[in-house]
Scaffold this motif. Structure first.
Motif, PDB file in Angstrom:
ATOM      1  N   THR A   1      -3.330  21.051 -44.290  1.00  0.00           N
ATOM      2  CA  THR A   1      -2.901  21.557 -42.966  1.00  0.00           C
ATOM      3  C   THR A   1      -1.554  22.268 -43.122  1.00  0.00           C
ATOM      4  OG1 THR A   1      -1.748  19.520 -42.382  1.00  0.00           O
ATOM      5  CG2 THR A   1      -4.076  19.694 -41.725  1.00  0.00           C
TER       6      THR A   1
ATOM      7  N   LEU B   1       2.553  24.317 -37.548  1.00  0.00           N
ATOM      8  CA  LEU B   1       2.558  25.539 -36.735  1.00  0.00           C
ATOM      9  C   LEU B   1       3.943  26.170 -36.689  1.00  0.00           C
ATOM     10  CD1 LEU B   1       1.095  27.444 -34.785  1.00  0.00           C
ATOM     11  CD2 LEU B   1       1.699  25.873 -32.923  1.00  0.00           C
ATOM     12  N   HIS B   2       4.974  25.373 -36.584  1.00  0.00           N
ATOM     13  CA  HIS B   2       6.320  25.900 -36.449  1.00  0.00           C
ATOM     14  C   HIS B   2       7.179  25.675 -37.691  1.00  0.00           C
ATOM     15  CE1 HIS B   2       5.449  26.679 -32.275  1.00  0.00           C
ATOM     16  NE2 HIS B   2       5.137  25.400 -32.068  1.00  0.00           N
TER      17      HIS B   2
ATOM     18  N   SER C   1       5.127  31.630 -36.134  1.00  0.00           N
ATOM     19  CA  SER C   1       4.166  30.518 -36.166  1.00  0.00           C
ATOM     20  C   SER C   1       3.339  30.640 -37.442  1.00  0.00           C
ATOM     21  CB  SER C   1       3.257  30.544 -34.928  1.00  0.00           C
ATOM     22  OG  SER C   1       2.520  31.746 -34.868  1.00  0.00           O
ATOM     23  N   TYR C   2       2.914  29.497 -38.000  1.00  0.00           N
ATOM     24  CA  TYR C   2       2.203  29.428 -39.272  1.00  0.00           C
ATOM     25  C   TYR C   2       0.816  28.858 -39.013  1.00  0.00           C
ATOM     26  CZ  TYR C   2       7.002  29.718 -41.040  1.00  0.00           C
ATOM     27  OH  TYR C   2       8.293  30.103 -41.279  1.00  0.00           O
ATOM     28  N   ARG C   3      -0.147  29.396 -39.754  1.00  0.00           N
ATOM     29  CA  ARG C   3      -1.492  28.845 -39.652  1.00  0.00           C
ATOM     30  C   ARG C   3      -2.219  29.078 -40.970  1.00  0.00           C
ATOM     31  NH1 ARG C   3      -5.342  32.851 -38.013  1.00  0.00           N
ATOM     32  NH2 ARG C   3      -4.326  34.885 -37.631  1.00  0.00           N
ATOM     33  N   LEU C   4      -3.149  28.204 -41.212  1.00  0.00           N
ATOM     34  CA  LEU C   4      -3.952  28.289 -42.422  1.00  0.00           C
ATOM     35  C   LEU C   4      -5.076  29.271 -42.156  1.00  0.00           C
ATOM     36  CD1 LEU C   4      -4.367  27.257 -45.289  1.00  0.00           C
ATOM     37  CD2 LEU C   4      -5.814  25.433 -44.351  1.00  0.00           C
ATOM     38  N   LEU C   5      -5.008  30.391 -42.839  1.00  0.00           N
ATOM     39  CA  LEU C   5      -5.977  31.444 -42.571  1.00  0.00           C
ATOM     40  C   LEU C   5      -7.268  31.212 -43.350  1.00  0.00           C
ATOM     41  CD1 LEU C   5      -6.245  34.127 -41.030  1.00  0.00           C
ATOM     42  CD2 LEU C   5      -5.486  35.301 -43.091  1.00  0.00           C
TER      43      LEU C   5
ATOM     44  N   VAL D   1      -2.037  31.426 -46.259  1.00  0.00           N
ATOM     45  CA  VAL D   1      -1.237  31.061 -45.074  1.00  0.00           C
ATOM     46  C   VAL D   1      -0.755  32.357 -44.391  1.00  0.00           C
ATOM     47  CG1 VAL D   1       0.790  29.840 -44.237  1.00  0.00           C
ATOM     48  CG2 VAL D   1      -0.529  28.914 -46.166  1.00  0.00           C
TER      49      VAL D   1
ATOM     50  N   GLN E   1       2.948  34.718 -38.362  1.00  0.00           N
ATOM     51  CA  GLN E   1       2.842  35.713 -37.268  1.00  0.00           C
ATOM     52  C   GLN E   1       3.970  35.519 -36.259  1.00  0.00           C
ATOM     53  OE1 GLN E   1      -1.093  36.786 -35.505  1.00  0.00           O
ATOM     54  NE2 GLN E   1      -0.211  35.986 -33.618  1.00  0.00           N
TER      55      GLN E   1
ATOM     56  N   THR F   1       0.929  37.465 -44.884  1.00  0.00           N
ATOM     57  CA  THR F   1       0.176  36.357 -45.496  1.00  0.00           C
ATOM     58  C   THR F   1       0.697  36.102 -46.907  1.00  0.00           C
ATOM     59  OG1 THR F   1      -1.517  37.865 -46.351  1.00  0.00           O
ATOM     60  CG2 THR F   1      -1.883  36.924 -44.163  1.00  0.00           C
TER      61      THR F   1
ATOM     62  N   SER G   1       2.265  40.295 -38.563  1.00  0.00           N
ATOM     63  CA  SER G   1       2.045  39.100 -39.399  1.00  0.00           C
ATOM     64  C   SER G   1       2.118  39.462 -40.880  1.00  0.00           C
ATOM     65  CB  SER G   1       0.685  38.467 -39.077  1.00  0.00           C
ATOM     66  OG  SER G   1      -0.368  39.377 -39.382  1.00  0.00           O
TER      67      SER G   1
END
Length: 797
Positions: A609, A612-613, A596-600, A635, A638, A648, A646
């Motif tokens: 944005t 997520l996948h 899964s991806y997220r903006l850290l 980014v 995880q 980055t 995870s």
């Protein structure tokens, strides 16, 4: 009928052969131990070695072993001194019975041994002093019975005659009783005169018939009384009664009665035992006033079959009379059968055929039907009883035994007589069935599946196998091993080992799920018997994935010099515009590989944005003029393992509609004050130019070779030579050059840190792909990139 008679005669002949009656032997009592009695080997007709081979032994009817058999010489020898009086008492003749038992084949010989008496006992009177009271008017010739002496010897060695001294007024006569005993009687020779001599003291001597003769004496004290001319007289001189041996104590046997014609004290009769034999006085009680005889001790037919009691009736004046009471003991069934084991084995192999376990004899001291017996065993055992000879029985197996079904038998042999009520005795025989190796080891399951997490420590215990062997001891000792096999070209023994004693499997290396996921092996189990038996079972080992790999980011690839790549986003981009895409993979499997991806972190929150996948970086809103030229995004990728891992990546997004705008905006940034930075940039520009020149030279050479081969092929076609057999891979065409050029991309890094700027144009965003038709365009782009780098650092100058 004749055939039946022949079979009966044959049976009698066989019985006479297997159990022969032999002649009697004689021995004198008190013979020393070890003395020779007879040579049994000679009498039986066998040699001494034959006796030893056939395990000859002597069996007595009682528990004592009076004799022993010398197997070396065949002589029957005295084992201990014999006392005839102890063995037989007053019974004559004294006979000991024994049997000689031979095996292979089984034969029994019966013998009788006559123990002859020697004169080793002196006569003994029951009392040290006998008192007689004689009326003074007693006429000469009157006879007065005296108590006889007891001699344990028999025959001529018993008491033969009596003498008395001094004998001025008396002499003694020796009388025979109906039972063969000698009784003394005192005879008055002269008339008595109490006034002259009121008392006589005489010595009574008993003499036996031995050589030399032995004697015994007692004192006879005679008191001379006044006249009492009537002595008591019994109603009958002999009483004969029968009584059951189990009669209760206190039972009345008989009442004797005597009359005295005198009156007063001379007519009062008192009863007593004539002599105090210990056996009689301990067994019977006599009422001195009534003459009743009762039992005071238990009777035993097997010990004493009859008693003879001499009863004396005395009046108050000293006259007496005598009678005899014979008591016959009647046998009842009060003795249980006796069982004697002559031969016994305690263990037998389970594969043995029909085997004799025990040889024993049974006896019952009772008589008649009370002494007849039958022998039996319980029904739930694989054994049977076979009658051998006379009262001997054999216990034999009915077939082959199985130790695994039953390893030990407790056999109860019961001997029951036919008396009323029946009595029985039991003998318990314990037989152990010894093991042979007839069962291989056995695993509880046909196959096993074992699961082990990857990254296990080396030497870790994986699984424990246990095989059961129904045998025992060494035959049940199981050892384990692995069948030889290879895994990925390496022997199985380099991956897995097994403890040969416990069956525990150990991992010799740390398994990696990403290397291989399962392996199959076969475990062997061997017992320690002779011959060795074995079995095997298959085992499947499955490696379970662990979350041991962090996500690996494929794009954007991090530069090796530590710089940050730059992505372009036009200021005219609409919301949802795809700026770039973060691409990552995880070597694990299952949920450990779900990413899964997220903006850290973002320099301008809310501007971008991250899917997520998908990992797609898109604009969240329209770009404004006030938005900074350089946007920094962090980014995080995880996985879903436990614990989650995870990685980055930092993205730099340049907001501009085209490259010149980017450079113009970068030029507005404050240049570095460090003069060394300008020198370094110059070196960088020169390096890029050199690379571009080398690339251009390579392309020109490649084109020249291609045109030369094309020209040669045209000449060959004109000459009529076909080239159809030449593989196409030998030629490099325009399309090949185009494909090669597609792999080449120019990268310009824009650094906007405190000291310098570096621009990178990655392939997905700013790559100019050229084909043969646009080769010059590609060269132009190379020089252009070099110019842009130079301008970015020196434009203001």
């Amino acid at each position: 009928r004749e055939q039946v008679l022949r079979q009966v005669l044959l049976l009698f002949v066989l019985l006479a052969h297997t159990c022969a009656e032999r002649e009697d032997y004689f021995i004198t009592e008190e013979t020393e131990s070890g003395s020779f009695v007879a040579n049994l080997a000679k009498d039986i007709g066998l040699g001494a070695r034959e006796l030893s081979r056939r395990r000859a032994r002597i069996i007595f009817n009682n528990d004592k072993k009076h004799f022993q058999l010398n197997l070396q010489t065949g002589d029957l020898q005295v084992n201990e001194k014999l006392d005839r009086e102890e063995l037989c008492g007053s019974t004559e003749p004294c006979v000991l019975q024994f049997q000689v038992l031979l095996e292979e084949p089984l034969e029994v010989y019966r013998y009788k041994l006559l123990v002859t008496d020697i004169n080793d006992n002196s006569p003994v009177f029951p009392e040290a002093e006998m008192i007689l009271k004689i009326m003074e008017n007693t006429l000469p010739g009157a006879v007065f019975p005296l108590k006889n002496a007891q001699d344990l010897d028999v025959g001529v060695n018993n008491v033969q005659n009596y003498t008395i001294y001094p004998n001025s007024h008396f002499h003694v006569l020796t009388r025979n009783s109906g039972e063969g005993r000698k009784y003394p009687e005192l005879v008055l020779d002269k008339a008595l005169d109490r006034e002259q001599q009121p008392e006589f003291r005489l010595t009574l001597m008993a003499v036996d018939g031995g050589t030399p003769p032995k004697t015994g004496t007692t004192l006879v004290l005679i008191h001379v009384l006044d006249i009492n001319d009537n002595a008591p007289e019994f109603v009958q001189p002999l009483y004969r009664v029968q009584i059951l041996e189990n009669s209760p104590l206190g039972s009345l046997i008989v009442t004797v009665s005597a009359r005295d014609l005198d009156t007063g004290i001379n007519g009062e009769v008192v009863y007593s035992f004539f002599y105090g034999d210990e056996e009689i006085t301990r067994t019977f009680a006599l009422n001195e006033l009534t003459g009743e005889i009762k039992i005071i001790r238990k009777l035993d037919f097997e010990k004493i079959k009859s008693y003879e009691l001499d009863i004396k009736a005395s009046d108050g004046a000293g006259l007496s009379g005598k009678c005899t009471v014979i008591i016959e003991v009647v046998d009842i069934n009060d003795n249980t059968p006796e069982m004697t084991v002559a031969s016994l084995i305690s263990s037998i192999p389970e594969n043995s055929p029909e085997t004799t376990i025990a040889l024993f004899s049974i006896q019952d001291p009772d008589s008649g039907e009370n002494g007849r017996m039958v022998c039996s065993i319980q029904e739930d055992v694989p054994f049977t009883l076979k009658h051998s000879v006379e009262n001997f029985y054999k216990l034999v197996t009915e077939g082959v035994l199985d130790r695994e079904t039953r390893s030990e038998y407790n056999i109860t042999v019961t001997a029951t007589d036919k008396g009323i009520p029946t009595l029985s005795t039991e003998t318990h025989i314990s037989l152990k069935v010894t093991d042979i190796n007839d069962n291989p080891p056995c695993f509880p399951q046909d196959s096993y599946s074992v699961f082990i997490p990857e990254n296990n420590p080396r030497g870790a215990s994986i699984f424990s196998l246990t095989a059961q062997d129904a045998d025992t001891n060494e035959n049940a000792l199981v050892t384990y091993s692995l069948a030889e096999d290879t895994i990925q070209g390496a022997p199985l023994s380099s991956y897995i080992s097994i403890n040969s004693d416990t069956g525990i499997l150990y991992a010799l290396r740390s398994f990696d799920y990403e290397e291989f996921r399962d392996l199959h092996l076969r475990v062997m189990a061997y017992d320690n018997g002779d011959p060795r038996l074995s079995s095997n079972v298959s085992l499947s080992l499955f490696v379970l994935d662990q979350n041991d790999n962090t996500p690996e980011i494929l794009y954007p690839a991090l530069p090796t010099d530590g710089s940050t790549g730059v992505e372009l986003a036009p200021r005219s981009a609409e919301p949802g515009y795809l700026v770039t895409k973060v691409v990552a993979v995880d070597r694990d499997s299952g949920q450990n590989a779900w990413l899964s991806y997220r903006l850290l972190k973002a320099s301008e929150p809310g501007l971008f944005t991250v899917g997520l996948h998908t990992g797609e970086v898109r604009t969240a809103r329209a770009l404004l003029d006030r938005d900074a030229l350089k946007q920094s995004l962090v980014v995080a990728v995880q996985d879903h393992g436990q614990p989650p891992l995870s990685a980055t990546v930092t993205l730099t997004v340049a907001v501009a509609d085209n490259i010149p705008a980017v450079l113009a905006d970068l030029g507005s940034l404050e240049p570095s004050a460090d003069p060394d930075s300008s020198g370094l940039t110059l070196y960088l520009v020169v390096a890029v130019a050199v690379v571009s020149c080398i690339f251009l030279a390579f392309v020109i050479v490649l084109l020249g070779l291609r045109l030369r081969r094309w020209h040669s092929s045209r000449l060959l076609q004109a000459a009529g030579v076909g080239l159809a057999g030449v593989p196409a891979s030998h030629f490099v065409g325009v399309d090949g050059v185009g494909a090669f050029l597609q792999t080449y991309s120019q990268e310009v890094s824009l650094r906007a840190d405190a000291r310098e700027s570096h621009v990178i144009f990655p392939q997905p965003n700013y790559v100019i792909k050229c084909t043969m038709e646009n080769l010059l365009c590609n060269l132009r782009n190379s020089f252009r990139a070099s110019y842009l780098v130079y301008y970015a650092h020196n434009g203001n100058n």
